[in-house]
Structures are given as C-alpha cells and as structure tokens.
Scaffold this motif. Structure first.
Motif, short mmCIF file in Angstrom:
data_model
loop_
_atom_site.label_atom_id
_atom_site.label_comp_id
_atom_site.label_asym_id
_atom_site.label_seq_id
_atom_site.Cartn_x
_atom_site.Cartn_y
_atom_site.Cartn_z
N THR A 74 0.84 -1.21 0.00
CA THR A 74 0.00 0.00 0.00
C THR A 74 0.87 1.25 0.00
OG1 THR A 74 -1.76 -1.19 1.15
CG2 THR A 74 -1.78 1.22 1.35
N ASP A 177 1.38 -2.16 -10.24
CA ASP A 177 1.25 -2.81 -8.93
C ASP A 177 1.49 -4.30 -9.18
OD1 ASP A 177 0.40 -4.14 -6.71
OD2 ASP A 177 -1.51 -3.08 -6.52
N LYS A 203 3.29 -11.29 0.49
CA LYS A 203 2.70 -12.10 -0.57
C LYS A 203 3.71 -13.12 -1.09
CE LYS A 203 -0.79 -9.17 -0.46
NZ LYS A 203 -2.14 -9.46 0.00
N1 PLP Z 1 -1.85 -4.55 -4.36
C1 PLP Z 1 -2.38 -5.77 -4.54
C2 PLP Z 1 -2.67 -6.26 -5.92
C3 PLP Z 1 -2.67 -6.57 -3.42
O1 PLP Z 1 -3.21 -7.77 -3.59
C4 PLP Z 1 -2.38 -6.06 -2.13
C5 PLP Z 1 -2.73 -6.85 -0.93
O2 PLP Z 1 -3.66 -7.61 -0.94
C6 PLP Z 1 -1.81 -4.79 -2.02
C7 PLP Z 1 -1.55 -4.08 -3.16
C8 PLP Z 1 -1.47 -4.20 -0.68
O3 PLP Z 1 -0.34 -4.78 -0.13
P1 PLP Z 1 -0.06 -4.63 1.47
O4 PLP Z 1 -1.02 -5.55 2.14
O5 PLP Z 1 1.36 -5.02 1.63
O6 PLP Z 1 -0.30 -3.21 1.79
#
Ligand code: PLP
Length: 387
Positions: A74, A177, A203
C-alpha cells in the motif's frame, strides 16, 4: 486452532518461510545497530541492508539503487502515484483501471479530489483491458498510467509489455502494482520496461509490514514520508532492518522456487479447478484461464452466497476468500467481479482459492472431498434452484 488447516488464501497473505525467519533472527538480536550510523556497529547492519537491496533488485532485474524499501505494498502504491503526480500541477491526468487494488483506486480517487484528472478504464468479461481504449485515453495532460501486473482476485495477468510500449511511445510514465505477480511469475524490468513497480513482502513468504518500490533511475518523485536521508532521500524513517533482510531472503527463495510455482502449483490449481467444475453444479470460472497466475482460481457458484460457502469451509479448516466485500459491511460483490460484468446470481457466490509452494496434493483432495457437498447443500436452500 482447528485440527486441520488447509490454507488456500495465499493471495491474502502467505506463511513466513522458516528460512526467512532464520535470516531475520540476528537483526532482532545482536545486530540491532542503525544502518545510517557512522560507527562500525551500525555499518555492519548497513551492509546487510545493502545485500537485501541487491536480492530484491535481482529478483526483478533492477539495479539496487532503484529499490526503495517501504512498509507495505500500500505504501509503495501511495509513493508511486502521489510521488509522481505531486511533481505536476493539478489538472495533470492519471489513467488506471477499474479492477485495481484499493491501495491504487483509493489513492487515485484522493488525487481526483484535489484537482488531478483520473480516468478509470473498464475491463471485459475475461478481465482484460482494451489496449486501443488505453491508447486513445492518453492525452496531452497524461503523466502516468497505473495498471496492475496481475489481479489479486482473479489472477488475470495484464499485457504489461504492450502497455509499457504504449506508454513509452506516448512519453508518459508507467507504474505497475506487481504485488501479486512478483515471486509467482517472472517479472523483469529490463525485459518489460516499466518506470515504477510495487511489491509486498507478505505475498511472497516474507513478513507483513515490509515492501519495496522500484523506481527507474531517471524518474523523479516527491517522497511520501519526508524526513531523514534514508533510501536516497526518497523515504524518510529508519529502515525496518529485520523485515527488509527477511524480504531479501524471500526474494532469493522466490527465484529458486519460480519453476515449481509455474509447474507443480499450477498443476495443483488445475486439478482443483477440474474437480470443482466436474462435481459442483453451477460452477463457473471468473477471468481468463490462459493469462492467469499459476496459483489463483476464482470460481462462482450460481445461486449460492460466497459467505455461506466460506463459513462451511472454515468449519472444516479450509481457508479461502470471497470476492464479495462482506468484511467491509457491504454485501455487494467485489468491484473486480462487477467490473467484469459477471451476472449478479453468480457474482455473489464467487470464491478465490490461492495456493502456494506449501500447498500439497492432500490439501486439494480434502477440498474436493468436501466442497461439492457444501455447494449441493447450499443450492438446495436457494429459492431459485429447481433440481
Ligand atoms: N496490491 C495488490 C494487488 C494486493 O493484492 C495487495 C494486498 O492484498 C496490495 C496491493 C497491498 O499490499 P499490502 O497488504 O502489503 O499493503
């Protein structure tokens, strides 16, 4: 804890691998120095921070100086989008898609509320963008295009190379992203010349709370966190060394297990998919099955509520997730499934199964043993099904 846990929710988060825990341990113990310190004690830690940066860079074909460590995906997305747009005056245009993660969509909406122009492009029934529409949407005000590498709900992979070519041709920056793609499929910024790329530790078997943003050398951006000189003046705040070291190790392991992801994990996913389609009435796959992450399966069960399926699976120790945003207090189907135009009767019953290198044959057998009965039971309760 339930007796048996079958964890098929790896797009939500992954298990921290034991090798990653082991790599992090010294930095929660004796090696607690500040990497910015002049003295040798801090300098040793700085070296390890450097190694982690090299490892993250190596996984995506970047130079180490092009990696900014962040606290999560994020933050990486916020830094990329706000960081680039804030180098321009309001009125500048950013193009994105309707199926992005909220950490892109809500940043775009915020930027829209403070005077930037935002265009959200739709997708077709398979979850794909119309590249001609993207071409036509880029005008003289456009500064940045942001399209995810792979969708978190359906696993659909976007044509990032073609999009990078279009944006290059038109002289606009391209952010992707890649939070769901990195570690699962080859991602290389030399072969696919994106300008900015987000990734997230949790992830790919590193802990929650660490991420990175790749920023191509010549790209200028305003920091999200103003502060000290850390991260080449692009992100203030003392680096989270243990987690960053963990991310570095996780990237190394991801490289090592990449072929397995693409072969063994994909084969398990395909077996699950075939089994579901053969044994569950009203099952249909959401998203393009050919352009898809090897670990992801999004399936709708017509006339059945996704939440009910999840609850019954949970009673058996099976962890999956629903496309619907019930946790946010709304029973609306997810914005991704809606954007694909999945009929309402199926959209409500959409379930995402996401596997990892820790998924076993027995896990898939267990789901296939129990899911068909659950679906039959729930469909019997539906006033719309006459069987
Ligand atoms: N972008 C995508 C495609 C995601 O699936 C996620 C999390 O589910 C994020 C961004 C956000 O990542 P984080 O949980 O590390 O903030």
């Amino acid at each position: 804890m339930k007796e048996r846990v079958v964890y098929l929710d790896n797009n939500a988060t992954t298990r921290v691998s034991p090798e990653v825990v082991q790599a992090m341990e010294p930095f929660l113990g004796d090696m607690w120095g500040n990497p910015s310190s002049i003295h040798t004690f801090g300098g040793q830690v700085r070296q390890h921070l450097g190694h982690a940066r090299e490892r993250v860079a190596a996984l995506i074909g970047a130079e180490p100086e092009e990696i900014i460590f962040t606290s999560c995906g994020t933050e990486s997305n916020n830094t990329a989008l706000k960081g680039v747009m804030l180098t321009r005056d309001p009125g500048a245009r950013l193009i994105t898609t309707a199926v992005e993660h909220p950490s892109v969509l809500n940043v775009c909406r915020y930027l829209g509320s403070v005077g930037f122009q935002i265009a959200e492009l739709g997708v077709d029934g398979q979850g794909h963008l119309d590249l001609q529409q993207l071409r036509e949407s880029i005008d003289e005000h456009t500064v940045l295009v942001s399209v995810m590498w792979a969708n978190n709900e359906t696993g659909v992979i976007f044509p990032i190379r073609e999009i990078a070519e279009i944006t290059k041709e038109r002289g606009v920056l391209f952010h992707t992203d890649a939070v769901q793609a990195v570690g699962k499929i080859p991602v290389n910024v030399q072969e696919v010349p994106v300008d900015l790329l987000s990734l997230s530790g949790h992830k790919l078997h590193a802990p929650k709370g660490v991420g990175a943003l790749y920023v191509r050398k010549e790209v200028k951006l305003v920091p999200l966190l103003h502060g000290g000189h850390q991260e080449g003046n692009r992100r203030g705040g003392t680096e989270n060394v243990p987690y960053i070291v963990g991310l570095g190790r996780a990237c190394e392991l991801a490289q090592k297990h990449m072929e397995e992801q693409q072969a063994r994990v994909a084969a398990l996913r395909d077996r699950l998919e075939r089994g579901i389609l053969q044994s569950c009435p009203g099952a249909q796959i959401n998203g393009d099955r050919t352009q898809r992450l090897p670990n992801t399966l999004n399936v709708s069960f017509e006339y059945v509520e996704g939440e009910s399926i999840l609850l019954l699976l949970d009673q058996l120790g099976i962890c999956a997730s629903s496309g619907s945003a019930c946790t946010s207090g709304s029973l609306e189907p997810s914005h991704v499934i809606q954007a694909m135009g999945v009929p309402f009767t199926a959209a409500h019953g959409s379930i995402r199964f996401s596997l990892s290198r820790y998924t076993t044959d027995e896990d898939i057998d267990y789901v296939l043993q129990h899911l068909p009965g659950i679906i039959r039971r729930l469909r019997r309760l539906s006033p719309f099904v006459k069987e």
